[in-house]
Design an enzyme around this catalytic site. Structure first.
Site, mmCIF file in Angstrom:
data_model
loop_
_atom_site.group_PDB
_atom_site.id
_atom_site.type_symbol
_atom_site.label_atom_id
_atom_site.label_comp_id
_atom_site.label_asym_id
_atom_site.label_seq_id
_atom_site.Cartn_x
_atom_site.Cartn_y
_atom_site.Cartn_z
ATOM 1 C CG LEU A 150 -2.049 -1.041 1.252
ATOM 2 C CD1 LEU A 150 -2.807 -0.979 2.563
ATOM 3 C CD2 LEU A 150 -3.004 -0.830 0.091
ATOM 4 C CG ASP A 185 8.320 9.017 9.419
ATOM 5 O OD1 ASP A 185 8.380 10.157 8.926
ATOM 6 O OD2 ASP A 185 8.264 7.983 8.734
#
Ligand code: NAG
Ligand code: NAG
Ligand code: NAG
Ligand code: NAG
Ligand code: NAG
Ligand code: NAG
Ligand code: NAG
Ligand code: NAG
Ligand code: NAG
Length: 889
Positions: free
Chosen positions: A614, A735
């Site tokens: 994905l 992140d």
């Protein structure tokens, strides 16, 4: 009458027998129902009246007594005493659950038991001596619990036992002599306990043992001679104990050994020449002992030897020429000894050699021109020796090198310009404390991945070439104590360095030294600042990853060992499960009602197919996995760059479980995990709406896009709330990016990748480079220098996400101009004569006056968040408040 009486006898006999059968059967059913209630196993709610078909249960073939109960990996808790009512049980697996309390002694009455696995729970108290009654037991696994007390002597009576594992507990006392009575034992692990005393000499009678792992205990005394009488032994791990005495000569008897790990003990004496008889030896690790004498040439007979680590001992002499025969050798580590002589040329010919660490010895030869004719060397560590002569031009042939340490030797001559050919060089180039002279070659500027450059304490002269500005990844430099002159080139990594990096050079001037050069050009530097800083960060991240890639050899070796241990374990467990399917090491689903729907093997297999991919992120790749049950999962496969994850599995598992309990509407929680081979998979719910990045940049490009400012603002607030919650728990996200925010069906944002922040916890002292984290465009400028992830850094990254929401622009886009990212583009709008309105996505800002007003207010918040000074950025909590106020005005 006799007929009748016979019949009645028969009848009575039959009845009583069937009653017996029926009562036993009823007993088992009742017991199972009670177990189901106790452990809350909903699947057992009498779906089928035949309990033998319930999940996890198998019955004997000729009557309905329960023989097998497998409840592993279900997150269960409760009182397990009741299981002892299943009197005919042969196989009981309760591993990987949340059971606690003592192990019920009454389990000792399960006299048919052959397999008992209670590992990976929280059982406390002692190992019940009653286990000694389990005369049919073949495998006993008590590992990874909180057990204390001693290993009962009585276990020695379990004559059929093949597999005995009790690692990672708090067991103390010594290893009972009676273990030697377990003559069928194939696997014995008791590492990571508090065992003391000596290793019983009689263990030699364990003629079938393949794996003996006792590392990280307090064992003392010498390695018993007899250990090597175990003729089937393949892996011996005694690392990190207090073993003393000599390595027995009998080591050579044990020809089947492939792994010997006896580092971090107090062993003395030499390595017996008999080591050469162990022809299959692949891994020999004896570092950090007091071993002495010469490194015996007999190692060269072990042609499969892959790693030899003899560091930090008292070895003398030279490295035997015969080592050139070790064509499989990948790592030779002999640092911190008293070795001398030439750098072993014969070894350098080995095509597989990846790491040569001779540091801190007395090697007094020269660096041969043929140093890198075998070109796979990644680590050449020759520092702190007495190496003479020049650095050969052929050093440029070492193209695979990641680290070159030549500091503190007697090297003379110039630095060869060919060093600039080593394009992969990234961890360090250290030429310090030698007698090098001449100028710094301009070609060094081509080392654009290099993080640390040290040429201090030489007689280098001339100017520092401005071509060094090509070293875009540079963070640490040291030019001190040379004869350099002229201005220090205006290059951020130089000016950000301590002035001690330039001291001791009479002729140098300019920043960071306090000596002014007069016509030093300042403006050029400022223009350069932003342009390089992002590239630096990117390069640093790149090199960080490569550093981890380079430790992969070690990891691989570790995994080889684990795999062998596993194979040995498996051998004792189930002989019928041989297939090409991924071997699941561990796995769990934290959400009870999803447990049946998730198949770990299918999960693992889904991540092997590219078509399921994905998204690809900094730390992980996300796959879609469709379960046989129809359920669709989103599976995050960690890039296994941090070997600490692999080496601290149980810790990791606990960490993930803890995170699964973090309850906040805006955080994506893991619903489970799977470990297979060297791969860590984190399971999440799959949301069809995709990520915020897709929502902003794909979806809103469509023709039928309906402007949706209130939805976007709600997303912005949601993300901010998720981060506020994390910061409240002192968790810093590694992140933050729009690609790591997932939207549920109500467009409620869920901040993902939180696990990474815990699993790669920089405070744990993993390499500092790993601390520099994030996705391109979201990384705060200060990370390049501080190498530290901070809450204000998170606020910056959040600010970038907010700008994305406001502008529908990507964080980095060539359209902004060279070296300009979204943040800079927005901040410099006024200097370009653009109004704030021109920054905002006009499809939204022109819809209504109130939308435009709200967007301008949010833009102010985003500008605050992305301030280049960390201290000026608001706290996440304040950000939430400011954004909430926007709609209330
Ligand atoms: C059922 O069979 C097993 C062996 O297959 C035996 O151990 C057990 O005693 C039997 N149960 C009854 C009630 O006969
Ligand atoms: C009940 O049995 C049916 C058919 O045998 C099965 O499809 C279903 O999954 C079972 N339910 C549970 C909770 O085990
Ligand atoms: C039950 O089956 C086992 C094998 O599973 C066999 O050894 C045993 O004799 C059988 N018992 C009876 C009573 O049939
Ligand atoms: C568990 O259950 C047994 C009876 O089945 C009982 O004797 C014991 O006290 C219970 N243990 C705990 C800790 O409740
Ligand atoms: C367990 O077995 C012992 C005999 O070995 C017996 O005295 C005791 O009652 C049994 N316990 C249970 C709970 O069945
Ligand atoms: C182990 O074997 C020795 C003799 O070989 C015997 O004296 C001792 O009792 C045994 N220990 C156990 C616990 O079975
Ligand atoms: C060396 O390793 C190979 C491959 O694993 C194996 O086939 C071979 O038997 C090993 N050699 C010795 C001497 O054990
Ligand atoms: C290197 O050191 C050893 C041991 O000190 C010495 O015998 C030898 O002569 C030295 N070699 C050179 C080339 O200096
Ligand atoms: C090794 O380096 C030398 C000198 O730089 C060069 O002439 C030679 O071609 C190189 N050899 C290889 C295999 O690259």
């Amino acid at each position: 009458m006799p007929f009748l009486s016979l019949l009645s006898i028969l009848l009575v006999g039959f009845l009583s027998m069937s009653q017996l059968v029926i009562s036993e059967v009823l007993n088992d059913q009742a017991t199972l129902l009670a177990i189901g209630v106790e452990f809350k196993i909903i699947e057992w709610n009498s779906n089928s009246s035949d309990y033998c078909k319930w999940p996890g249960i198998s019955c004997s073939s000729n009557n309905s007594s329960v023989e097998k109960l497998d409840l592993s990996k279900h997150g269960l808790q409760g009182n397990i005493t009741i299981i002892s009512e299943l009197k005919t049980l042969k196989f009981l697996d309760l591993s990987f659950n949340n059971f606690h309390g003592i192990i019920p002694p009454v389990f000792g009455n399960l006299s048919d038991l052959e397999f008992l696995d209670l590992s990976f729970n929280n059982f406390g108290g002692p190992i019940p001596v009653e286990f000694a009654k389990l005369k049919n037991l073949r495998a006993l696994n008590l590992s990874n619990n909180l057990l204390n007390g001693v290993i009962p002597d009585e276990l020695g009576s379990l004559k059929k036992l093949q597999d005995l594992q009790m690692f990672a507990n708090r067991l103390n006392g010594s290893i009972p002599h009676s273990v030697a009575n377990l003559t069928n034992l194939r696997v014995f692990t008791a590492y990571e306990n508090e065992l003391s005393g000596v290793i019983p000499d009689k263990l030699g009678s364990l003629s079938k043992i393949q794996l003996l792992n006792l590392h990280t205990n307090r064992l003392e005394g010498s390695i018993p001679d007899s250990i090597f009488a175990m003729e089937k032994l393949e892996t011996l791990v005694l690392t990190q104990n207090r073993m003393s005495g000599y390595i027995p000569k009998s080591i050579g008897i044990c020809r089947g050994l492939s792994n010997i790990r006896i580092g971090n003990n107090n062993l003395i004496g030499g390595i017996p020449r008999e080591i050469g008889n162990i022809s299959g030896l692949t891994y020999f690790e004896a570092n950090n002992n007091n071993l002495s004498g010469e490194i015996v040439m007999e190692f060269s007979k072990c042609t499969n030897l892959t790693l030899l680590n003899l560091a930090s001992n008292g070895f003398t002499g030279t490295i035997p020429f015969e080592f050139g025969l070790l064509t499989n050798l990948q790592e030779l580590i002999v640092s911190d000894n008293s070795l001398f002589g030439e750098i072993p040329l014969s070894i350098l010919r080995g095509k597989n050699l990846n790491k040569l660490d001779l540091s801190n010895n007395r090697f007094n030869g020269t660096i041969p021109g043929s140093i890198c004719n075998s070109s796979r060397l990644q680590f050449l560590l020759l520092g702190q020796n007495s190496i003479r002569g020049g650095i050969p031009h052929e050093i440029g042939n070492c193209t695979k090198l990641l680290e070159l340490q030549l500091g503190s030797n007697y090297l003379t001559g110039n630095i060869p310009p060919e060093i600039g050919h080593i394009k992969n060089l990234q961890i360090a180039l250290n030429l310090s404390s030698n007698h090098l002279h001449g100028q710094l070659p301009e070609e060094l500027g081509r080392l654009d991945k290099l993080v640390s450059l040290d040429v201090s304490n030489n007689q280098l002269s001339g100017s520092i070439p401005s071509a060094l500005k090509g070293m875009l990844s540079l963070i640490e430099v040291n030019f001190s104590n040379n004869r350099f002159s002229g201005p220090i080139p205006s290059f951020i990594p130089f000016q950000k360095s301590l002035n001690s990096s330039f001291l001791g050079n009479k002729g140098l001037c300019g920043e960071p030294l306090s000596v002014s050069c007069g016509d030093f050009d300042d403006s050029a530097r400022d223009a350069y600042h932003h342009k390089v800083s992002y590239r630096i960060v990117l390069a640093v991240i790149g090199s960080g990853l490569a550093v981890f890639a380079s430790v992969s050899v070690v990891v691989l070796l570790f995994m080889m060992r684990e795999r062998q241990e596993r194979a040995a374990r498996e051998a004792g467990k189930c002989d019928d499960e041989i297939s090409s399917n991924p071997v699941i090491l561990a796995g769990n689903v934290f959400v009870e009602n999803l447990r049946q729907a998730i198949d770990f093997e299918v999960v693992a297999k889904a991540t092997m197919k590219d078509s399921n991919k994905l998204t690809i992120g900094t730390f992980s790749t996300v796959y879609k996995a469709e379960m046989p049950s129809g359920m669709v999962l989103s599976v995050r496969k960690l890039k296994s760059m941090d070997k600490t994850i692999l080496n601290h599995q149980s810790k990791m598992i606990r960490e993930v479980e803890k995170l699964s309990k973090l309850c906040h509407d805006n955080l994506m929680r893991p619903i489970g995990f799977v470990l297979f081979e060297d791969v860590v998979l984190l399971l999440h719910q799959h949301f069809l709406n995709g990520t915020l990045a897709q929502f902003l940049h794909d979806h809103s490009k469509k023709e039928d896009y309906k402007p949706d400012w209130p939805a976007r603002l709600a997303i912005a607030i949601g993300v901010a709330e998720g981060l506020t919650f994390l910061h409240h728990l002192a968790i810093i996200h590694l992140d933050i990016s729009s690609g790591n925010v997932v939207l549920d069906s109500n467009l409620n944002p869920l901040v993902g990748e939180v696990e990474i922040s815990k699993l790669l916890d920089p405070s744990r002292g993993t390499a500092s480079i790993s601390a520099v984290a994030g996705s391109f465009g979201y990384i705060p400028p200060e990370y390049a220098y501080t190498m530290q992830v901070t809450a204000p850094g998170n606020v910056y990254s959040y600010g970038v996400v907010l700008l994305e929401i406001l502008t529908t622009r990507l964080p980095v886009d060539e359209a902004f101009g060279e070296g300009i990212d979204l943040v800079k583009w927005v901040h410099t709008a006024p200097t370009r004569g653009e109004t704030p309105e021109q920054i905002l996505d006009s499809r939204l800002s022109t819809v209504s006056f109130s939308w435009r007003k709200e967007m301008l207010a949010a833009l102010k918040v985003a500008l605050l968040c992305t301030d280049s000074t960390p201290a000026k950025r608001p706290k996440m909590k304040k950000v939430v408040e400011m954004l909430r106020e926007i709609t209330q005005d």
